[in-house]
Design a protein around this motif. Structure first.
Motif, PDB file in Angstrom:
ATOM      1  N   GLN A   1       0.147 -10.668  -7.594  1.00  0.00           N
ATOM      2  CA  GLN A   1      -1.348  -9.822  -7.742  1.00  0.00           C
ATOM      3  C   GLN A   1      -1.286  -9.124  -9.037  1.00  0.00           C
ATOM      4  O   GLN A   1      -0.788  -8.375  -9.503  1.00  0.00           O
ATOM      5  CB  GLN A   1      -1.212  -9.225  -6.669  1.00  0.00           C
ATOM      6  CG  GLN A   1      -1.430  -9.701  -4.984  1.00  0.00           C
ATOM      7  CD  GLN A   1      -1.503  -8.979  -3.539  1.00  0.00           C
ATOM      8  OE1 GLN A   1      -2.778  -7.707  -4.158  1.00  0.00           O
ATOM      9  NE2 GLN A   1      -0.845  -9.398  -3.106  1.00  0.00           N
TER      10      GLN A   1
ATOM     11  N   HIS B   1     -10.810  -7.186   1.365  1.00  0.00           N
ATOM     12  CA  HIS B   1      -9.306  -7.489   0.712  1.00  0.00           C
ATOM     13  C   HIS B   1      -8.480  -6.914   1.703  1.00  0.00           C
ATOM     14  O   HIS B   1      -7.985  -6.015   2.252  1.00  0.00           O
ATOM     15  CB  HIS B   1      -8.790  -7.471  -0.809  1.00  0.00           C
ATOM     16  CG  HIS B   1      -9.429  -8.696  -1.643  1.00  0.00           C
ATOM     17  ND1 HIS B   1     -10.081  -8.364  -3.136  1.00  0.00           N
ATOM     18  CD2 HIS B   1     -10.563  -9.504  -1.375  1.00  0.00           C
ATOM     19  CE1 HIS B   1     -10.574  -9.973  -3.540  1.00  0.00           C
ATOM     20  NE2 HIS B   1     -11.322  -9.968  -2.675  1.00  0.00           N
ATOM     21  N   VAL B   2      -6.595  -7.477   2.047  1.00  0.00           N
ATOM     22  CA  VAL B   2      -5.966  -7.592   2.438  1.00  0.00           C
ATOM     23  C   VAL B   2      -4.852  -6.773   1.304  1.00  0.00           C
ATOM     24  O   VAL B   2      -4.276  -8.306   0.862  1.00  0.00           O
ATOM     25  CB  VAL B   2      -5.446  -8.289   3.631  1.00  0.00           C
ATOM     26  CG1 VAL B   2      -4.141  -8.092   4.421  1.00  0.00           C
ATOM     27  CG2 VAL B   2      -6.384  -9.109   4.167  1.00  0.00           C
ATOM     28  N   THR B   3      -4.266  -5.747   1.778  1.00  0.00           N
ATOM     29  CA  THR B   3      -3.090  -5.208   0.916  1.00  0.00           C
ATOM     30  C   THR B   3      -2.205  -5.507   1.362  1.00  0.00           C
ATOM     31  O   THR B   3      -0.917  -5.474   0.482  1.00  0.00           O
ATOM     32  CB  THR B   3      -3.403  -3.662   0.362  1.00  0.00           C
ATOM     33  OG1 THR B   3      -3.918  -3.279   1.959  1.00  0.00           O
ATOM     34  CG2 THR B   3      -4.704  -3.488  -0.127  1.00  0.00           C
ATOM     35  N   SER B   4      -1.422  -5.833   2.487  1.00  0.00           N
ATOM     36  CA  SER B   4      -0.095  -5.937   3.269  1.00  0.00           C
ATOM     37  C   SER B   4      -0.376  -7.426   2.611  1.00  0.00           C
ATOM     38  O   SER B   4      -0.527  -8.721   3.385  1.00  0.00           O
ATOM     39  CB  SER B   4      -0.471  -5.460   4.751  1.00  0.00           C
ATOM     40  OG  SER B   4       0.277  -6.052   5.041  1.00  0.00           O
ATOM     41  N   GLU B   5       1.013  -7.343   2.356  1.00  0.00           N
ATOM     42  CA  GLU B   5       1.616  -8.815   1.753  1.00  0.00           C
ATOM     43  C   GLU B   5       2.278  -9.454   3.471  1.00  0.00           C
ATOM     44  O   GLU B   5       2.186 -10.844   3.277  1.00  0.00           O
ATOM     45  CB  GLU B   5       3.108  -8.649   0.993  1.00  0.00           C
ATOM     46  CG  GLU B   5       2.549  -8.565  -0.212  1.00  0.00           C
ATOM     47  CD  GLU B   5       3.518  -8.186  -1.727  1.00  0.00           C
ATOM     48  OE1 GLU B   5       4.280  -8.833  -0.937  1.00  0.00           O
ATOM     49  OE2 GLU B   5       3.146  -8.617  -2.500  1.00  0.00           O
ATOM     50  N   LEU B   6       2.771  -8.681   4.109  1.00  0.00           N
ATOM     51  CA  LEU B   6       3.367  -9.572   5.017  1.00  0.00           C
ATOM     52  C   LEU B   6       1.924 -10.033   6.191  1.00  0.00           C
ATOM     53  O   LEU B   6       2.789 -11.220   6.937  1.00  0.00           O
ATOM     54  CB  LEU B   6       3.980  -8.604   6.053  1.00  0.00           C
ATOM     55  CG  LEU B   6       5.211  -7.571   5.445  1.00  0.00           C
ATOM     56  CD1 LEU B   6       5.774  -6.298   6.749  1.00  0.00           C
ATOM     57  CD2 LEU B   6       6.428  -9.216   5.392  1.00  0.00           C
ATOM     58  N   GLU B   7       1.454  -9.688   6.165  1.00  0.00           N
ATOM     59  CA  GLU B   7       0.313  -9.633   7.236  1.00  0.00           C
ATOM     60  C   GLU B   7      -1.201 -10.934   6.684  1.00  0.00           C
ATOM     61  O   GLU B   7      -1.177 -12.054   7.013  1.00  0.00           O
ATOM     62  CB  GLU B   7      -1.843  -8.904   7.275  1.00  0.00           C
ATOM     63  CG  GLU B   7      -2.417  -8.698   7.707  1.00  0.00           C
ATOM     64  CD  GLU B   7      -3.176  -8.148   8.077  1.00  0.00           C
ATOM     65  OE1 GLU B   7      -4.789  -8.632   8.208  1.00  0.00           O
ATOM     66  OE2 GLU B   7      -3.651  -6.740   7.258  1.00  0.00           O
ATOM     67  N   ILE B   8      -0.934 -10.815   5.275  1.00  0.00           N
ATOM     68  CA  ILE B   8      -1.568 -12.610   4.732  1.00  0.00           C
ATOM     69  C   ILE B   8      -0.614 -13.330   4.503  1.00  0.00           C
ATOM     70  O   ILE B   8      -0.771 -15.099   5.131  1.00  0.00           O
ATOM     71  CB  ILE B   8      -1.505 -12.836   3.028  1.00  0.00           C
ATOM     72  CG1 ILE B   8      -1.924 -10.966   2.911  1.00  0.00           C
ATOM     73  CG2 ILE B   8      -2.041 -13.498   2.340  1.00  0.00           C
ATOM     74  CD1 ILE B   8      -3.189 -10.845   1.049  1.00  0.00           C
TER      75      ILE B   8
ATOM     76  N   SER C   1       1.807 -13.524   7.089  1.00  0.00           N
ATOM     77  CA  SER C   1       1.468 -14.546   8.607  1.00  0.00           C
ATOM     78  C   SER C   1       0.628 -15.300   8.481  1.00  0.00           C
ATOM     79  O   SER C   1       0.472 -15.848   9.366  1.00  0.00           O
ATOM     80  CB  SER C   1       1.049 -12.930   9.109  1.00  0.00           C
ATOM     81  OG  SER C   1       1.134 -13.685  10.607  1.00  0.00           O
TER      82      SER C   1
ATOM     83  N   PRO D   1      -7.599 -12.576   5.289  1.00  0.00           N
ATOM     84  CA  PRO D   1      -6.437 -13.228   4.445  1.00  0.00           C
ATOM     85  C   PRO D   1      -7.150 -14.227   3.405  1.00  0.00           C
ATOM     86  O   PRO D   1      -6.744 -14.421   2.345  1.00  0.00           O
ATOM     87  CB  PRO D   1      -5.670 -13.089   5.349  1.00  0.00           C
ATOM     88  CG  PRO D   1      -5.938 -12.361   6.533  1.00  0.00           C
ATOM     89  CD  PRO D   1      -7.550 -12.184   6.745  1.00  0.00           C
TER      90      PRO D   1
ATOM     91  N   THR E   1      -8.721 -13.020   0.713  1.00  0.00           N
ATOM     92  CA  THR E   1      -8.254 -12.290  -0.528  1.00  0.00           C
ATOM     93  C   THR E   1      -7.121 -13.928  -1.213  1.00  0.00           C
ATOM     94  O   THR E   1      -7.264 -13.408  -2.457  1.00  0.00           O
ATOM     95  CB  THR E   1      -6.778 -11.209  -0.136  1.00  0.00           C
ATOM     96  OG1 THR E   1      -7.899 -10.924   0.766  1.00  0.00           O
ATOM     97  CG2 THR E   1      -6.049 -10.711  -0.527  1.00  0.00           C
TER      98      THR E   1
END
Length: 1171
Positions: free
Chosen positions: A112, A120-127, A129, A402, A405
């Motif tokens: 990124q 936007h979603v900043t959490s990679e884990l959430e993205i 998932s 997500p 993003t």
């Protein structure tokens, strides 16, 4: 002329077939009338007849309230259109392709760059998932791909800078303008620990060489090349539109620095800046800045040139790369000064985008970044749409955070421009929409974005092919949807209508786009294709509906009913199309949907109706075939439905309206219309018959004083008239024939109603109280008057004037006269018959219900002794009349009351006259009493002008009674005098009789009191002998004899065998002034036919008043009277014994004068009888 002859023959046949109103028989009983169901009985007849008229009214109401087919009640939106899934479906990605796309997505997230936005979603884990769900990746597979991405080589980063334009720059030249250009490059961000005074002074590319020498390394100042724009001469609002790319080393510490200068040096500084690529090492960079420093005078460096040639500073910008968002910048930046002492103004428009290159993924090595981005977006759309919980068909295309993003980061890293992104989004969304229904708003937004960002030079290669193919497929799919408009966008569903509007707006907007003309240069008229799709869709919809309503073969009535449903369905569809689809198509794509679909439907319906009605006509033309009630209702309903459908054609242009197939649809109903009128007539007769049978003669309309049957009958007529009015038959000749038939039916029904009323009254005459019978008769009279009033308004109700004008236009004046004669003849006969029937009821009321009482009271007056006062003798009669007037006034309307009172008056006159005639020759007091009675009755019926007018009361009957009473009070001499007065009056008006004439001269010698009578000749006498001639002679007398007791009668000589005798004889009479002054004094000339063997025959007589000859001052009363022209007297030959005076005189048996006079008159009468 042929049209007129045909019209005459049809009218004659109509008249011959119809019964005369005078010979009209009682309408058939309900059981004789053929109806739709043969099981009609008396018990159910009334409800069924009412049901017939109620059904007809319901049919008429359909015109104003077109029945909906009910499709809006159970419609599911969107309906399944299986063809859309097969014909326009897209290929789904394979498992291998999904794995490669997942690696690309993970690589994008792991690398990124840029500042994320709030959505936007900043959490990679959430993205991660979310991506596992989108690409159907398990955790183990995810870990493997994630490890592979971590071990891969990071991409190269760069910054794309687009210097677009500036505005409101400061003027540095004497002409009030500047010659601006930009210098830009990347510099290292200053340390926050530097002193405040050093940080206050901003960096500039145009510093002295000695300041550069103080730097330990060039990388502390410049991390890449310096770029410069062209100089824009003499402007404060320059437009550059130049693009630059800078390779990045450390995004977190690098800053984009931009200077704007006013160029004043002869040397092109811009070109010098562009030679920066030739500089190698620190010495090269030093020489470059040494060249720049030559033009800098404002910083205090000594030079041999003039300060007028120094470039002036206009402002600068410092944009940290770490602050650039993922989507980049596309905005105006306010220019900053180099120090607090600098004065700058204006703004500069920059577009800044971060990007990557040399991406180390398997897919990026084989596919272009645009293709990868499109596939990734398509996979996300499939997942997002499939997980929409509420109204997935109304999904607007907005994806989750997500997903957005990932899309934004990949577009930035792939260096996709706004136009490229818009095209890819358009292709992906339009492709997805063809397999799964969604809202069209996003598609329209993408088209608008493409149109806004369009750049011919930027679209080529795969991108151009992608755009062309997507536009082509979208257009074909939209045409397919238009072809299936009814199923795809049911107008009863507001959301479907909204989707249809958005789809059409997208098509309309697509046609206005510049790219559309590039993609479809040879096919600009999308409206024609849409019109074709509408036509195909209309035919498909009609065929589907016909299959739905198809009836069994052979059931003609059922086929008619199904056809009615078809036409009603079409009317409802046309109305919906006019109210909904037409407005949408007209406002969005300028296509006349209503015109196209309506003309297609009305043609299909006309063809269908023609086939069915041809079967109906063939069936009805068969011998002994009668139209049933059900079929009659179906035919009427079909006609009304077609008329409703045709009415929509009024909205078309005139040239299209004239071409409609429905214009002549009424011709299919000509033969059936005659049968339908017969059905209506039979139903009306039955309804009238039942109404009379149920009528209890109780007032239900107190103001008009009517019973139930009259209201029902006129309501029936009004409904029938409304049925005809709603047919609005356009053919003039046919309309005349039908109106003639309809008028005849209504008139015969009205007459039949009056006859039924009279018969019911006659049947109910037994065992009822007189007052009740009188009230029933009065109500029956009011009922007939009410129907009569309706008939009088029939010309207006059926619009005879318009019909006559139309007949005059089509058949000439003769046709108009024929129409007037036929229609007025029917109406006149009916009105006459109604008047006769009401007259019979009035006669029944007066002569049967009241005659006995009236006779009793008249006899009471006749037999009352002379000792009773006249008023006392008349009182019982007047009280009876007063009581009866109260009853009649309450039960009768004014016109009928006047008629009944007039009939009662005439009855009283007749009774009085008969009583007086039966009592001739009695005492004068008897006649005086009846004279008083007559005067009281006259006052009673006139009621001081409020009742019957005196002119009507003083009729011939009244005058006869009055004369009878007056004459009975006269003496015999007075009666004889009255007899001669009447003769004189009759002689004055007598002219040109068939009994011939005589010419005489009469002149008076006043001194001698002598009247000379000269009988000259006769002419055209009647023949009283068998030889065709007569033997005439004249008897001359002075009358009356009691006035001339000494005057003897004289006679001429007999003239044998002639009808034109010449006498030329003189006769003299003594007449005194006292005698000739009486009005009744006269000379009589009696012409007789001489017979030798029998009594002479009476040939005629004439009289002449003496006042005409003897009165002083007249020419005949002088000596010159003998020279005057003769007087021609026409002979009369009436039986004098028939006169009332003669009967009065004959009744006076004890009066000698009367009997002698009567004897003489009877001799003349006897002569006439013998002849």
């Amino acid at each position: 002329m042929s049209t007129l002859l045909g019209l005459k023959s049809s009218v004659l046949r109509q008249v011959q077939r119809s019964q005369s109103l005078w010979e009209r028989q009682e309408p058939p009983s309900p059981t004789c009338i053929p109806l739709a169901q043969a099981s009609d009985t008396t018990t159910h007849g009334i409800s069924e007849r009412k049901e017939f008229f109620m059904r007809m009214n319901e049919i008429l109401l359909k015109q104003d309230h077109i029945p909906d087919d009910g499709q809006g009640e159970h419609v599911l939106f969107p309906p399944l259109v299986e063809q859309s899934i097969t014909a326009f479906s897209t290929k789904r990605a394979s498992r291998q392709e999904l794995d490669l796309l997942y690696e690309e997505a993970v690589y994008t997230i792991m690398n990124q760059m840029g500042v994320p936005s709030q959505d936007h979603v900043t959490s990679e884990l959430e993205i991660f998932s979310y991506l596992q769900k989108v690409f159907d990746i398990g955790q183990e597979e995810h870990d493997i791909i994630l490890q592979k991405v971590k071990e891969s080589k990071r991409p190269s980063y760069a910054l794309r800078v687009s210097v677009m334009k500036a505005k409101n720059l400061m003027a540095k030249d004497a002409n009030g303008y500047s010659d601006p250009y930009c210098m830009l490059g990347l510099v290292v961000r200053q340390s926050p620990k530097e002193p405040e005074d050093r940080r206050e002074r901003r960096f500039s590319f145009r510093k002295r060489r000695e300041k550069l020498d103080k730097c330990a390394s060039m990388k502390e100042v410049l991390s890449t090349q310096i770029q410069a724009t062209e100089v824009k001469p003499e402007t404060l609002n320059p437009v550059w539109n130049e693009h630059f790319i800078f390779d990045l080393n450390d995004v977190s510490s690098e800053v984009l620095h931009l200077d704007i200068w006013d160029h004043d040096d002869d040397v092109s500084v811009v070109e010098a800046c562009k030679k920066l690529n030739e500089i190698s090492g620190i010495r090269g960079m030093g020489r470059y800045f040494k060249q720049i420093a030559k033009s800098v005078r404002a910083n205090g460096a000594a030079s041999s040139g003039s300060e007028e040639n120094a470039d002036d500073f206009l402002g600068c910008l410092n944009i940290p790369l770490s602050e650039i968002p993922v989507g980049g910048y596309n905005q105006w930046f306010k220019l900053e000064p180099r120090s607090t002492a600098s004065k700058v103004q204006g703004q500069c428009h920059l577009i800044l985008r971060l990007l990557t290159s040399q991406r180390d993924t398997d897919l990026s090595k084989t596919e272009s970044s645009m293709t990868i981005h499109k596939k990734m977006l398509c996979q996300i759309l499939d997942y997002e749409h499939s997980h929409v919980q509420v109204e997935p068909y109304n999904w607007n295309g907005k994806v989750s955070a997500p997903a957005w993003t990932l899309i934004c980061h990949h577009a930035m890293q792939a260096d996709l421009s706004a136009l490229q992104q818009a095209i890819i989004h358009w292709e992906s969304y339009s492709s997805h929409h063809r397999s799964q229904r969604m809202c069209y708003s996003s598609l329209l937004d993408f088209l608008k974005t493409i149109n806004t960002e369009w750049d011919n030079s930027a679209v080529h290669g795969d991108l151009e092919i992608l755009l062309i193919e997507s536009l082509r497929l979208h257009r074909e799919y939209c045409l397919f949807l238009i072809e299936n408009l009814h199923e795809v966008f049911p107008c009863c569903h507001p959301l479907a209508v909204n989707h249809c509007e958005l789809m059409l707006r997208g098509l309309g907007f697509m046609q206005t786009m510049e790219v559309f003309w590039k993609v479809f240069p040879a096919n600009h008229e999308i409206q024609l294709e849409m019109a074709t799709a509408i036509k195909k869709g209309t035919m498909k919809w009609y065929d589907k509906m016909i299959a739905q309503y198809k009836s069994d073969e052979g059931a003609l009535e059922e086929e008619l009913n199904q056809l009615v449903k078809v036409v009603d369905h079409v009317c409802a569809d046309v109305q919906r199309g006019q109210n909904v689809y037409s407005k949408l198509f007209q406002s969005t794509v300028n296509v006349d949907f209503f015109n196209i679909s309506y003309r297609q439907l009305e043609r299909l319906v006309t063809e269908h109706v023609s086939v069915v009605m041809e079967k109906v006509s063939g069936t009805l033309e068969q011998e002994n075939t009668r139209l049933t009630q059900m079929m009659g209702e179906a035919i009427f309903e079909l006609y009304i439905s077609l008329k409703t459908l045709k009415r929509f054609g009024d909205c078309l242009p005139l040239k299209d309206k004239k071409m409609l197939a429905l214009n002549g649809f009424h011709n299919c109903f000509k033969s059936a219309m005659h049968k339908w009128l017969q059905v209506v007539h039979e139903q009306s007769c039955d309804r009238i018959h039942r109404a009379v049978e149920m009528d209890q003669f109780e007032l239900v309309e107190h103001k008009a004083k009517l019973s139930l049957s009259a209201i029902d009958v006129t309501t029936c007529f009004s409904q029938v008239q409304e049925f005809w009015a709603q047919l609005a038959w356009p053919d003039t000749t046919g309309a005349f024939i039908f109106i003639t038939r309809l008028t005849d039916n209504i008139c015969s029904e009205a007459v039949s109603y009056s006859e039924l009323l009279k018969r019911k009254i006659e049947r109910s005459n037994q065992g009822q109280h007189q007052k009740n019978l009188i009230v029933e008769l009065c109500i029956a009279l009011n009922n007939i008057a009410h129907v009569h009033m309706y008939l009088c308004g029939l010309p207006h109700q059926l619009d005879w004037n318009c019909l006559q004008q139309a007949m005059e236009e089509s058949c000439g004046d003769e046709g108009r006269k024929q129409a007037i004669k036929a229609l007025n003849g029917q109406l006149h006969n009916a009105v006459t018959e109604l008047h006769r029937q009401s007259g019979l009821l009035i006669a029944h009321l007066t002569e049967k219900q009241m005659l006995h009482e009236l006779k009793k009271y008249i006899q009471h007056i006749s037999l009352s002794p002379d000792s009773i006062q006249n008023d006392d003798a008349v009182t019982p009669l007047m009280k009876y009349l007063s009581d009866m007037l109260v009853i009649l006034s309450e039960a009768l309307i004014k016109d009928n009351l006047n008629r009944v009172l007039m009939a009662l008056w005439e009855l009283l006159l007749r009774l009085i006259l008969d009583t007086v005639k039966d009592n001739r020759g009695v005492q004068v007091e008897f006649y005086t009493r009846f004279q008083h009675t007559l005067e009281l009755l006259l006052q009673f019926f006139n009621a001081e002008g409020e009742g019957i007018a005196l002119e009507e009361l003083k009729s011939e009957d009244y005058k006869t009674v009055e004369d009878e009473l007056r004459l009975n009070k006269c003496s015999s001499f007075e009666l004889i005098e009255q007899y001669f007065l009447e003769k004189i009056t009759q002689q004055r008006v007598l002219k040109h009789t068939r009994f011939g004439r005589i010419s005489v001269k009469c002149y008076y010698d006043a001194p001698e009191q002598r009247l000379t009578v000269e009988i000259l000749h006769g002419a055209d006498l009647i023949a009283l002998d068998t030889n065709g001639l007569s033997d005439p002679f004249v008897i001359v007398e002075l009358c009356p004899h009691h006035l001339f007791p000494f005057a003897k009668s004289q006679r001429t000589q007999v003239k044998l065998k002639t009808l034109h005798p010449v006498f030329d004889e003189l006769f003299y009479f003594h007449v005194s002034p006292e005698q000739y002054r009486h009005r009744y004094a006269c000379i009589t000339f009696t012409v007789m036919d001489y017979d030798w063997l029998s009594t002479n025959d009476f040939a005629g007589d004439a009289v002449a008043p003496l006042s005409d000859f003897c009165w002083p001052g007249r020419a005949t009363a002088t000596a010159a009277g003998k020279n005057l022209q003769p007087v021609v007297l026409h002979l009369s030959r009436e039986n004098p014994s028939e006169k009332p005076i003669m009967k009065l005189l004959d009744a006076r048996k004890g009066d000698r004068e009367a009997q002698e006079f009567v004897k003489k008159i009877k001799e003349i009468a006897k002569c006439m009888e013998e002849e």
